[in-house]
Each structure stands twice: as structure tokens, then as C-alpha cells.
Motif scaffolding. Structure first.
Motif, PDB file in Angstrom:
ATOM      1  N   GLN A   1       0.909  -1.229  -0.142  1.00  0.00           N
ATOM      2  CA  GLN A   1      -0.247   0.155  -0.166  1.00  0.00           C
ATOM      3  C   GLN A   1       0.910   1.275  -0.092  1.00  0.00           C
ATOM      4  O   GLN A   1       0.745   2.192  -0.781  1.00  0.00           O
TER       5      GLN A   1
ATOM      6  N   GLU B   1       2.462   1.796  -3.365  1.00  0.00           N
ATOM      7  CA  GLU B   1       1.319   2.249  -4.392  1.00  0.00           C
ATOM      8  C   GLU B   1       1.162   3.685  -4.289  1.00  0.00           C
ATOM      9  O   GLU B   1       0.991   4.325  -5.280  1.00  0.00           O
ATOM     10  N   LYS B   2       0.719   4.099  -3.095  1.00  0.00           N
ATOM     11  CA  LYS B   2       0.588   5.520  -2.733  1.00  0.00           C
ATOM     12  C   LYS B   2       1.928   6.424  -3.451  1.00  0.00           C
ATOM     13  O   LYS B   2       1.654   7.483  -3.954  1.00  0.00           O
TER      14      LYS B   2
END
Lengths: 385, 156
Positions: free
Chosen positions: B25, B28-29
Motif C-alpha cells: 500500500q 502504491e501510494k
């Protein structure tokens, strides 16, 4: 005809879809388990005027990498090696935990972070059929021991670091394992039921902020281990055991630079060994209190120089090495001038792909005592995948 | 038919050399932030193409570019590469989303990676030299970009 073709197309598409299903399933595994390896084989012919020597044909190494990612932070990596087609060794095997991107902890069978080739020894990453002699006699490549420590990258400074505590070399087990001509090569314990009387410390910094220039600084400090400490009672004298142990301090610097078709590489290493007087008396060895090794190497990719548009490389290289495994002695030992040596190696390496190479070279070795030493004509293959 | 076969061969090749990966996550951010910076736009949308490694970057219902996630082989495992393309398939940015190798960390250097910028996936082959002292990772990076370019051409 149209019907048959349509059936064939449908069949191929069906098989492709089924295989793609298997592929995506297999990829789940491929994400987590890692396979790779390297291999090198050679033929070496000693040449000396007036003397006939047999050559040596050897498949030095076939190494299989096997790794596994348990999750995004925890991973395992190993190198299983078949040496000279007969001996099996574990060259590396460690568990690594990434605490933060700048810090990972690792434990297991670790490479000592000393010099260029001890850590990166795939045959397509260095020139010459054999590894440099300095990386054999002064840095006993492949030098690995059990240990734990930390490594990571400080991006803002362009520095990769490694700091480990490792078990020490074994200087005594029934006889002295350090020697004047091979230094600590026979004292490596290679994570094989290693006798541990002392743990040592080793660290390396690599500065690589500027692309194509890499500067390295390594250190190794501590004392050797000895079998004579085992079972020693408190009221017994430890003087014999103490005499069988050596103190080691080793410092190494290296540089690698590449510009266009030209690649340059240099390395220097020096060791200071304590307690040699007592040790030599006990073991009848002639271990020096200091030793050193250094080399400079230049290579040119002829295909790149000729602006030929190809993935292949044809590297012509020359390397000059100086080394002395017994550069200083103390007490009653007479320094052996035969151990003050230099090697000139020149040859070529044709990289058929970036990971597969065919090599040929010629090595001339001289020593200070001016003994006749045969030259070596070498041919080899090397690959990694 | 020919396209399907080529696509199939590319998939097999990617299995053998470059396992497909996924981003955590935070990765991805960070990836999305970098894409927004590269295109100087916010509120971007991402659609998967027929190749799940290639994502279409959409702004106001218009494709403005693509990005790919490739896993390349280092010495001790895979490392993750993001390649961001403009809509005409020119590389706008390459960055390393994850690198766990003990050595060769310099391939994450933006100055080195910027050498791939401006390369068109359709018309040019990557010709960036391997880094001295990081040969394994830099060669693997080049091959991963070559494969990404091929995948992109067939996915668009």
C-alpha cells in the motif's frame, strides 16, 4: 480448409488459455521463491622453458541460488555450491528482515564484506579466467562465516553499508592453520561446525552517489579461534591456548570506474597480525606480522569502442597485482622473499550476452627471490542466470 | 492470432525472467504521487489494460499515459521497477519501488535512471550501460525495461 483452420486456431487458443492459467498460478510461486545461479569452468596450462607441465581442466563451481520471500519484510537467500565437481558447500545462507528501507537485519552464513570479488564473484562480473590472486591469498575468497548484523542504504549520502559480527577463523586445531604462504586461507571455517572462541567484527561502506564511480572501504577486526580452549578448567593455565590465537586487523579500499568503453578497477588490502611470535613458536609456522595485496586493472570493450551496435562485449584487459603474504616478520623468523610476488595478467573476455562469457588470458608471476615460476595460459567459460 | 501468440510468448518469458509482482500500500501510494508529479495533474484514474502489468493513466476520460510494474532479478531476489510512459509510449520516468539487495543500491539513483527517459518503446531499444560494480542489477533493469516496452506495445 477454412473449417480446419478455425478448429486449429481454437485449439491453440484453448491450450494457450489453459497454459496462461497455469502460468498465473506459477507466478504466485515465482513471486515468493527465487532461483538463480552461476557456473565457471577452465583449462589452465603452465608454461616454462625447458620443463613440461600437465595442464588442469576443472569445472570450478556450479552454484545454485535459492531464495524465498516470506512477506515484504522477511526473506531467505542461499547459495549452494558444487566445487571442482565433487565438493558441496553452502556459500551463503541467511535470513533477512527489513526493518525500514534503510535498515535490514540478517543472520546466518554471511559473506565477509571485504573487497570487490568476495561479495560479487559471478564470473561475468570480473575480468580473467580466475579471480585476482589478491582475492585468494590476502582476502580468502569466498570468505564466509556464521554471523549476524545489519545492512542498508543511506540514499541521501549515496552510501551502502554493512556491519556484522561473525565467528572467527580457526588458527589452531591439532596444528597451526595460518601459514606464511597462504595466510588464513586454510583457517576459514565456512559455517561448517565452526569452533568459536571469539567473535569478530567486520564492516563495509560503499559510496556510489555518482553513477559509474564506486568507492569502497572495508574493515575486519578480532581474534582467531582455537580448539585448545575447549574444556579448559579455571585452574588450568591458558598460556598454550593463548599462544595458538592470532589477532587480526584488516583494512581494504577499492574503486571502480567506467567511462564509455573503458573500465577501471583498483583494490588495496593490508593486514596486521598480532601474537605471531608465540604462535609461530607453538606451531612451527612462519606467519608474518603484516601482509598486503593490491591490484590495478583496466579493460576496454573493443566492440563499443568501434561503435558496433550489439549486446555483445569484447573486453581486452590487463591486471597488475602485487602481494606479499609475509611482508613483515618478527622474532627469529627470516622473511621469505619468494612470497613477495607480482602477477601480470592480460587477456580477453567475449560476452556473448551480459550473463555469459568466454575468456582467455595469460599470467606471468615473478617474485623478489627471482625464482622461476611457470607462466599460465588459461581458458574459461562463465555464466550467471 | 499472431498477436495472441506473441502475447503468450511474452507472458512465458516474463514468468521465466521477471515474475509479476504487486506493490504494498505505501509503495502504491508513492507510485501514484510520482505519476501525479510527472504529469502535473491530480485526480487521475487507472485502468488495467489486457496485460495486468500495464496500467492506463486516465485524466478526464482521456488516456494521458501508461505505467508498468516489473519485477527484475537481482542477486538475492526480485526488485520492483515502475516505468511511467506518456500516451505516445515515451518513457517519462523510471524508478525503483523496492530494492532489497545487499549491494548495487546505486541503481536506485534517479540520475542513473533518468538515462532511460525520452526513450520511445515503439522505436528505440534501451542502450544504457551497466553500472560498474552493479552489473547484475543494472543488466536486469535494462532487460525488465525492454520487456515492459514490448508488453506495452502489445497491450495498447
Amino acid at each position: 480448409m477454412k473449417k480446419r483452420l478455425s478448429f486449429r486456431v481454437k485449439s491453440i487458443l484453448l491450450i494457450a488459455l489453459v497454459l496462461m492459467g497455469f502460468t498465473s498460478l506459477a507466478q504466485e510461486g515465482a513471486q515468493n521463491t527465487f532461483i538463480g545461479g552461476y557456473a565457471e569452468g577452465s583449462y589452465s596450462q603452465p608454461l616454462q622453458k625447458g620443463v613440461r607441465y600437465n595442464g588442469k581442466a576443472d569445472f570450478q563451481r556450479m552454484v545454485l541460488y535459492l531464495g524465498h520471500n516470506f512477506n515484504d519484510r522477511l526473506s531467505f537467500f542461499s547459495e549452494i555450491e558444487v566445487e571442482h565437481s565433487k565438493e558441496i558447500w553452502l556459500e551463503q545462507a541467511f535470513l533477512q528482515y527489513k526493518v525500514i528501507p534503510q535498515l535490514s537485519l540478517k543472520a546466518g552464513n554471511l559473506l565477509i564484506p571485504m573487497g570487490i570479488v568476495n561479495q560479487t564473484h559471478e564470473p561475468n562480473t570480473f575480468n580473467g579466467v580466475f579471480r585476482p590472486t589478491v582475492d585468494n591469498l590476502i582476502i580468502p575468497t569466498t570468505w564466509r562465516e556464521m554471523g549476524f548484523g545489519a545492512n542498508g542504504r543511506l540514499d541521501c549520502l549515496g552510501i551502502d553499508y554493512q556491519v556484522y559480527m561473525v565467528n572467527s577463523p580457526l588458527s589452531y586445531s591439532d596444528k597451526g592453520l595460518f601459514s606464511a604462504n597462504k595466510f588464513m586461507r586454510d583457517a576459514r571455517q565456512k559455517a561448517a561446525e565452526a569452533i568459536t572462541s571469539n567473535f569478530n567484527y567486520t564492516a563495509r561502506l560503499e559510496w556510489n552517489k555518482v553513477p559509474n564511480l564506486k568507492l569502497g572501504l572495508s574493515g575486519y577486526f578480532g581474534k582467531t579461534s582455537s580448539s585448545l580452549y575447549n574444556g579448559l578448567k579455571e585452574d588450568q593455565s591458558s598460556s598454550k591456548a593463548d599462544s595458538s590465537v592470532l589477532g587480526i586487523s584488516m583494512i581494504e579500499i577499492d574503486a571502480q570506474y567506467k567511462i564509455g568503453a573503458l573500465s577501471l578497477r583498483a583494490q588495496g588490502v593490508k593486514s596486521w597480525i598480532d601474537n605471531t611470535s608465540e604462535y609461530n613458536k607453538l606451531t612451527n609456522q612462519k606467519v608474518g606480522s603484516q601482509n598486503y595485496g593490491a591490484y590495478f586493472e583496466a579493460s576496454v570493450d573493443i566492440l563499443k569502442l568501434a561503435s558496433i551496435d550489439t549486446e555483445k562485449e569484447l573486453n581486452i584487459f590487463s591486471r597488475y597485482e602485487i602481494y606479499d603474504t609475509q611482508s613483515k616478520v618478527i622474532a627469529n623468523i627470516v622473511k621469505d622473499d619468494k612470497l613477495t610476488r607480482n602477477d601480470l595478467t592480460f587477456g580477453l573476455g567475449l560476452k556473448l550476452s551480459s550473463n555469459a562469457v568466454v575468456k582467455a588470458d595469460y599470467t606471468i608471476t615473478n617474485n623478489k627471490a627471482k625464482t622461476d615460476i611457470p607462466d599460465l595460459l588459461n581458458f574459461g567459460i562463465g555464466l550467471s542466470f | 492470432m499472431k498477436t495472441s501468440l506473441i502475447y503468450f510468448i511474452l507472458t512465458i518469458t516474463s514468468l521465466l525472467s521477471f515474475a509479476q509482482g504487486s506493490l504494498t500500500q505505501p509503495q502504491e501510494k508513492k507510485c501514484k504521487n510520482i505519476i501525479e508529479k510527472v504529469f502535473n495533474k491530480t485526480g487521475l484514474q487507472y485502468n488495467t489494460t489486457q496485460d495486468k502489468d500495464i496500467q492506463r493513466i486516465v485524466s478526464n476520460n482521456k488516456t494521458i499515459g501508461y505505467y508498468s510494474l516489473m519485477n527484475a532479478k537481482g542477486k538475492i531476489g526480485w526488485f520492483k521497477i515502475i516505468i511511467i510512459y506518456s500516451s505516445d509510449l515515451t518513457i517519462k520516468k523510471v524508478y525503483i519501488a523496492e530494492y532489497n539487495e545487499t549491494r548495487g543500491g546505486e541503481i536506485t539513483n534517479p540520475k542513473y535512471l533518468s538515462k532511460y527517459e525520452g526513450l520511445n518503446a515503439k522505436t528505440q531499444k534501451p542502450k544504457v550501460d551497466a553500472i560498474s560494480g552493479a552489473t547484475i542489477s543494472s543488466n536486469s533493469l535494462k532487460k525488465a525495461i525492454e520487456l515492459s516496452n514490448k508488453k506495452l506495445i502489445f497491450a495498447t
